[in-house]
Scaffold this active site. Structure first.
Site, PDB file in Angstrom:
ATOM      1  CG  ASP A   1     -41.407 -90.069  46.170  1.00  0.00           C
ATOM      2  OD1 ASP A   1     -40.884 -91.115  45.745  1.00  0.00           O
ATOM      3  OD2 ASP A   1     -41.437 -89.779  47.385  1.00  0.00           O
TER       4      ASP A   1
ATOM      5  CG  HIS B   1     -44.407 -96.661  53.308  1.00  0.00           C
ATOM      6  ND1 HIS B   1     -43.729 -96.286  54.449  1.00  0.00           N
ATOM      7  CD2 HIS B   1     -44.773 -95.510  52.693  1.00  0.00           C
ATOM      8  CE1 HIS B   1     -43.678 -94.961  54.512  1.00  0.00           C
ATOM      9  NE2 HIS B   1     -44.307 -94.468  53.469  1.00  0.00           N
TER      10      HIS B   1
ATOM     11  CD  GLU C   1     -40.608 -91.221  52.771  1.00  0.00           C
ATOM     12  OE1 GLU C   1     -40.498 -90.878  51.575  1.00  0.00           O
ATOM     13  OE2 GLU C   1     -41.676 -91.139  53.414  1.00  0.00           O
TER      14      GLU C   1
ATOM     15  CD  GLU D   1     -38.961 -92.901  48.094  1.00  0.00           C
ATOM     16  OE1 GLU D   1     -39.122 -92.822  46.860  1.00  0.00           O
ATOM     17  OE2 GLU D   1     -39.508 -92.131  48.908  1.00  0.00           O
TER      18      GLU D   1
ATOM     19  CG  ASP E   1     -38.408 -88.634  49.472  1.00  0.00           C
ATOM     20  OD1 ASP E   1     -37.953 -87.481  49.357  1.00  0.00           O
ATOM     21  OD2 ASP E   1     -39.621 -88.898  49.403  1.00  0.00           O
TER      22      ASP E   1
ATOM     23  CE  LYS F   1     -42.412 -86.945  51.970  1.00  0.00           C
ATOM     24  NZ  LYS F   1     -41.955 -88.291  52.311  1.00  0.00           N
TER      25      LYS F   1
HETATM   26 CA    CA Z   1     -41.049 -90.638  49.426  1.00  0.00          CA
END
Ligand code: CA
Length: 440
Positions: free
Chosen positions: A141, A148, A213, A215, A247, A267
């Protein structure tokens, strides 16, 4: 260099398909797109195999292989598309990806000779279920949105939001691939250790600051040998395509565990990808110039190339929507939380590949990069609740009157992506959608 060097007949906006649904305005999957997924008929005992989206249909690539109407590289590529996972096809490289795309484009075009035979390979998307498109061996990642990184950094270090390495190094960490699932995979709110800033000791329980998140996922095709870095000039030849990527993040667990080695259990409980991989070739019309502010450090030579300057960026619109349990019960449609664009990324896909391998690290077919949360320059373009609610201090109000700082049980997060530009056919990524279930 202009992107016309990357364009071919498959990108021609004038092409239309005999699959009528592919020609409808704003369809995500017109003939210029042709993304790949792994699928089977819903609730069936069928084996998973690869498919390509066209309109509201899937072309069953195993059925197409068995028809034996394609030739040469395209038929060799199809042979690798008969299995549940696309890794073998992805490892074949650009020559084979392009040959199959070209053959599919020709056969799906209005007036194609093979129409009747191809029609026998179509399955309605409403009748199928998807699996992960490939085995994701390793997942890395990145953290490529400076907007951000700055807004998150401000919450911890108001005077010095960006750490000194940010403008030099495409920052990343190695994530967990086993917990990446395909759209539609709901998951339980994670439990773990957290510590409130005022508490003297941590406590254990369900996460209270659950976040998404926004992404993009970047899939590696053919990899490199250990010890043999991929140069930035060759980097894009190794990229098979892209998807949408959520994510999911447990901010309270993250805040307590992340120092000194970075995120871990905050995560690795769930991440969700959209089923379709849009190939890098399909994205060619939407490539854009990449720049670096003159006041910023310029990239080191291994992260710099003319092609990256001319075309490294990608004009890809990203959107996040929420559907709460109350909205679902009331039959209300999901509402938008934010929109951003991958073109605002501080680092490009080619720079991520070049940086990842510069130490000799080997990438393998099916490896996936997360781009990092894609927040734009304006506050309403934030790609996470952490930013939208200012770390939970400013609740956002939804149209039905509900408020959110972080996500609640029953909330579904839906992400969409699309590329649109005059003179080109609009292409879409479909969506990634998953719902948070209560902790045990
Ligand atoms: Ca992330």
């Amino acid at each position: 260099m202009s992107n016309t060097n990357l364009l071919n007949e498959t990108h021609n906006p004038a092409l239309s398909s005999w699959v009528k649904s592919a020609n409808v305005e704003n369809c995500d999957f017109p003939i210029q797109n042709l993304p790949f997924a792994s699928f089977k008929r819903k609730h069936s005992e069928e084996a998973l195999r690869a498919g390509v989206a066209i309109g509201d249909q899937v072309v069953d690539l195993k059925a197409l292989y068995e028809l034996n109407i394609f030739e040469g590289d395209a038929q060799l590529a199809l042979e690798k598309c008969c299995s549940a996972q696309l890794n073998d096809f992805m490892s074949m490289g650009k020559r084979f990806w392009s040959a199959l795309r070209q053959a599919l484009s020709l056969s799906l075009t209005q007036g194609a000779a093979h129409e009747a035979k191809l029609a026998s390979c179509l399955v309605a998307q409403t009748d199928v279920e998807y699996a992960l498109p490939c085995q994701i061996g390793d997942y890395t990642d990145f953290y490529t949105s400076i907007h951000h990184a700055t807004s998150v950094g401000k919450k911890f270090r108001p005077d010095n939001p960006l750490l000194p390495n940010y403008k030099w190094v495409p920052i990343g960490y190695h994530g967990r691939s086993s917990s990446i699932e395909v759209s539609g995979s709901d998951f339980k709110r994670p439990k773990g250790q957290t510590k409130a800033p005022t508490a003297t000791e941590p406590s254990f329980g369900p996460c209270k600051r659950l976040d998404y998140e926004m992404e993009v996922g970047i899939f590696i095709g053919n990899g490199n040998d250990l010890g043999a870095p991929i140069s930035i000039e060759n980097a894009e030849d190794h990229v098979f395509g892209m998807c949408l990527f959520n994510d999911w993040s447990a901010r309270d667990i993250q805040g307590w565990e992340y120092q000194p080695l970075g995120p871990f259990l905050s995560k690795s409980f769930a991440s969700t990808v959209s089923p379709w991989i849009v190939t890098f070739e399909a994205l060619a019309p939407f490539r854009a110039a990449w720049t670096r502010d003159e006041a910023d450090p310029q990239p080191m030579p291994y992260l710099e190339s003319q092609q990256n300057r001319d075309l490294g960026s990608l004009d890809l619109n990203l959107q996040v929507l929420i559907e709460t349990q109350a909205m679902r019960k009331a039959g209300e449609k999901p509402v938008q939380l934010s929109q951003s664009n991958f073109k605002d990324s501080y680092w490009t896909v080619a720079q991520m590949v070049a940086h990842h391998t510069v130490n000799g690290c080997n990438l393998r077919a099916g490896d996936m990069f997360g781009s990092g949360t894609q927040s734009g320059p304006n506050p309403e373009e934030a790609g996470s609740m952490l930013e939208l609610s200012n770390a939970g201090s400013e609740p956002i109000t939804l149209p039905n009157g509900e408020t959110r700082t972080f996500l609640e049980d029953g909330d579904a997060i839906i992400m969409k992506g699309w590329c649109k530009k005059s003179g080109s056919a609009r292409i879409g990524f479909g969506e990634v959608n998953a719902t948070i279930l209560a902790a045990d």
